[in-house]
Design a protein around this motif. Structure first.
Motif, mmCIF file in Angstrom:
data_model
loop_
_atom_site.group_PDB
_atom_site.id
_atom_site.type_symbol
_atom_site.label_atom_id
_atom_site.label_comp_id
_atom_site.label_asym_id
_atom_site.label_seq_id
_atom_site.Cartn_x
_atom_site.Cartn_y
_atom_site.Cartn_z
ATOM 1 N N LEU A 22 35.984 52.974 48.133
ATOM 2 C CA LEU A 22 35.699 51.729 47.116
ATOM 3 C C LEU A 22 36.348 51.774 45.890
ATOM 4 O O LEU A 22 36.809 50.935 45.414
ATOM 5 C CB LEU A 22 34.224 51.289 47.023
ATOM 6 N N LEU A 26 39.324 49.239 44.671
ATOM 7 C CA LEU A 26 39.255 48.563 43.460
ATOM 8 C C LEU A 26 40.189 48.854 42.325
ATOM 9 O O LEU A 26 40.645 47.883 41.546
ATOM 10 C CB LEU A 26 37.605 48.699 42.813
ATOM 11 N N MET A 445 33.450 44.358 49.885
ATOM 12 C CA MET A 445 34.260 43.368 48.995
ATOM 13 C C MET A 445 34.115 42.097 49.492
ATOM 14 O O MET A 445 34.155 41.040 48.546
ATOM 15 C CB MET A 445 35.730 43.778 48.718
ATOM 16 N N GLU A 446 34.368 41.654 50.787
ATOM 17 C CA GLU A 446 34.517 40.237 51.254
ATOM 18 C C GLU A 446 33.042 39.695 51.023
ATOM 19 O O GLU A 446 32.847 38.569 50.625
ATOM 20 C CB GLU A 446 34.584 40.200 52.766
ATOM 21 N N CYS A 448 30.805 40.721 48.356
ATOM 22 C CA CYS A 448 30.567 40.913 47.176
ATOM 23 C C CYS A 448 31.284 40.218 46.191
ATOM 24 O O CYS A 448 30.970 39.834 45.019
ATOM 25 C CB CYS A 448 30.096 42.288 46.767
ATOM 26 N N PHE A 449 32.525 40.086 46.399
ATOM 27 C CA PHE A 449 33.589 39.517 45.544
ATOM 28 C C PHE A 449 34.314 38.225 46.411
ATOM 29 O O PHE A 449 35.678 38.463 46.179
ATOM 30 C CB PHE A 449 34.428 40.500 45.163
ATOM 31 N N HIS A 452 37.106 36.712 44.357
ATOM 32 C CA HIS A 452 38.421 37.135 44.143
ATOM 33 C C HIS A 452 39.219 37.491 45.501
ATOM 34 O O HIS A 452 40.359 37.816 45.390
ATOM 35 C CB HIS A 452 38.220 38.769 43.571
ATOM 36 N N MET A 453 38.984 37.282 46.491
ATOM 37 C CA MET A 453 39.397 37.683 47.779
ATOM 38 C C MET A 453 40.959 37.051 47.812
ATOM 39 O O MET A 453 41.997 37.706 48.463
ATOM 40 C CB MET A 453 38.598 37.710 49.091
ATOM 41 N N TRP A 456 43.192 38.736 45.725
ATOM 42 C CA TRP A 456 43.525 40.138 46.247
ATOM 43 C C TRP A 456 44.118 40.273 47.488
ATOM 44 O O TRP A 456 44.773 41.338 47.833
ATOM 45 C CB TRP A 456 42.070 41.023 46.290
#
Length: 499
Positions: A22, A26, A445-446, A448-449, A452-453, A456
């Motif tokens: 992770l 990141l 990430m999908e 929790c963020f 931003h995806m 990113w």
């Protein structure tokens, strides 16, 4: 006793392969984010990720029979095998990207090519394996797999296993040469060295004692500096709990609703390791058998060629045991302290439903060394006791939760638990675990963020070209990616065998 309070963007708890993965992703996507890591042990990859604490199999469902099941009509369900293989392909792609970026200068430090094989005995299991082979062979992800029940062919593939085999039972095996042996401990250490070079603050011998939500929505993490005795308080927008078996107690401390009604049952493991170099040299494969009737999936016996510390090794196992510790370095109170008012009924229900597992663990604990040797001789008929010794492997905490099938259901896979707002995530469970670390961290990430995806995604696809695409449905893309990753990771050529 002094108290320090420090603010950061991301806190990773545990210096295992999950936090390493992770953190590395990141840092590629958001290089300006400040990341801090806290690990209670003295170095990276010393618990579940350590090379002596797991099987070192690149889990791609090439040989693991528990990832394919026989349906009531006799057909074989390969959906789980396909899913796990797809996930392992993501890991291969990310590792290849790191090689091309010079983050990993020598991939042979952590990954080596090794044939993956399944082996069964008895007419019923031979028929199952034959049907499994036919079902998998139709899928491009499993191209190159061979099946044989010819004793002469099996002697070519697995001479040590076939030598002096006197049983009249039919025997069969599948073999695929694209399998891998992965040293997850070495990989973890490589990634943490890289993270430190990118100004990630990695704090060893720092034990996380508590996690609480602050009034402004941040997470305050209470950390004990083992050497100095100081207590530190670190706050962050996002916390990832990747502490192996220690993740459940820390998740419970967050108090998030998603942490409720989840329990854990620890299972310890033992492997037998061969001390005779002549025997080690005669076997070159990971050979997985079938779990005995009533035994849990994590008990599947396998005889593995391993590469540890630039030396070829041969391990057999696992043998299960019971310890109330959630980590190899944990406390005997871990299991008791994990029982809370909200998961008490869940745990009790599991206790009633899993009597077979309890009986199995008791039987395993009571095994003598000679009884373990007898199990080994089912694989190697000529095995000698003096050639083998016992290695204590890592602790695995199997997740217990309430599901649609009932209260207190034991889970044997890898589980991600996230807060509704995505501010905290925890990884629970065991196999396939480390092999699918990249897929699991993308899932984190999908969840929790999500904001931003979209931004990113181009960079993610640069690192992991098949992100968001089914390789099963795109065989040409699979072939292209599989060939490229094999070349980048040094898997496409025969390697010098270490002594």
């Amino acid at each position: 006793m002094s108290s320090i309070q420090i603010k950061t963007d991301v806190i990773l708890i545990g210096a295992g392969v999950m936090s390493a993965t992770l953190g590395s992703i990141l840092k590629e996507l958001a290089p300006a984010w400040e990341i801090k890591v806290f690990e209670k042990l003295a170095g990276a990859g010393e618990e579940s990720s350590n090379e002596w604490n797991n099987a070192g199999t690149g889990h791609a469902a090439l040989c693991e029979l528990n990832y394919t099941s026989e349906k009531s009509d006799g057909s074989i369900d390969i959906s789980k095998a396909v899913s796990i293989n797809e996930q392992f392909q993501l890991s291969r792609q990310f590792w290849s990207y790191l090689v091309k970026s010079s983050v990993i200068p020598n991939p042979q430090e952590f990954i080596m090519p090794i044939p993956h094989m399944s082996m069964v005995q008895g007419e019923k299991d031979v028929n199952f394996l034959k049907k499994r082979f036919k079902a998998l062979s139709k899928n491009p992800l499993f191209q190159g797999m061979e099946f044989s029940e010819d004793p002469d062919k099996l002697k070519e593939w697995i001479p040590l296993i076939m030598e002096d085999r006197t049983s009249n039972e039919p025997i069969a095996a599948t073999k695929i040469d694209s399998g891998t042996d992965v040293n997850f401990g070495a990989l973890t250490r490589i990634l943490f060295d890289h993270l430190k070079s990118k100004n990630v603050e990695v704090n060893y011998k720092h034990s996380v004692k508590d996690i609480k939500r602050t009034d402004d929505g941040l997470w305050k993490v209470k950390v004990h500096d083992i050497d100095s005795g100081k207590t530190e308080y670190h706050t962050a927008r996002f916390v990832f709990i990747g502490g192996g078996g220690g993740s459940l107690p820390l998740l419970q401390k967050t108090g998030i609703p998603e942490s409720k009604h989840i329990g854990g049952f620890p299972v310890s493991g033992l492997f037998m390791v061969c001390n005779n170099p002549e025997v080690v040299a005669r076997h070159h494969a990971k050979v997985y058998g079938k779990a005995k009737l009533g035994a849990p999936p994590m008990s599947v016996p396998h005889l593995d060629t391993r590469y540890i510390g630039n030396k070829k090794a041969l391990l057999f196992g696992p043998f299960a045991g019971f310890s109330p510790k959630f980590l190899k370095t944990g406390s005997n109170l871990d299991l008791i302290l994990s029982v809370k008012p909200d998961n008490l009924l869940t745990m009790l229900a599991a206790g009633v439903k899993e009597m077979a597992l309890t009986k199995y663990l008791i039987q395993q604990v009571m095994l003598s060394n000679e009884q373990r040797m007898e199990e080994l001789r089912e694989f190697i008929p000529t095995a000698k006791s003096e050639d083998w010794s016992i290695v204590v492997a890592g602790q695995r905490v199997q997740v217990i939760k309430d599901t649609a099938t009932g209260r207190g259901t034991l889970q044997f896979g890898t589980e991600v638990v996230t807060a509704a707002d995505g501010s905290v995530a925890a990884l629970l469970g065991a196999s396939p675990g480390a092999s699918t670390a990249v897929n699991v961290m993308l899932e984190v990430m999908e969840r929790c963020f999500p904001q931003h995806m979209k931004q990113w995604e181009p960079k993610i696809k640069e690192m992991i070209p098949s992100y968001g695409v089914s390789l099963t449905e795109n065989p040409e893309l699979f072939h292209e990616i599989h060939t490229a990753t094999a070349q980048a990771l040094g898997l496409s050529e025969k390697k010098t065998v270490f002594s």
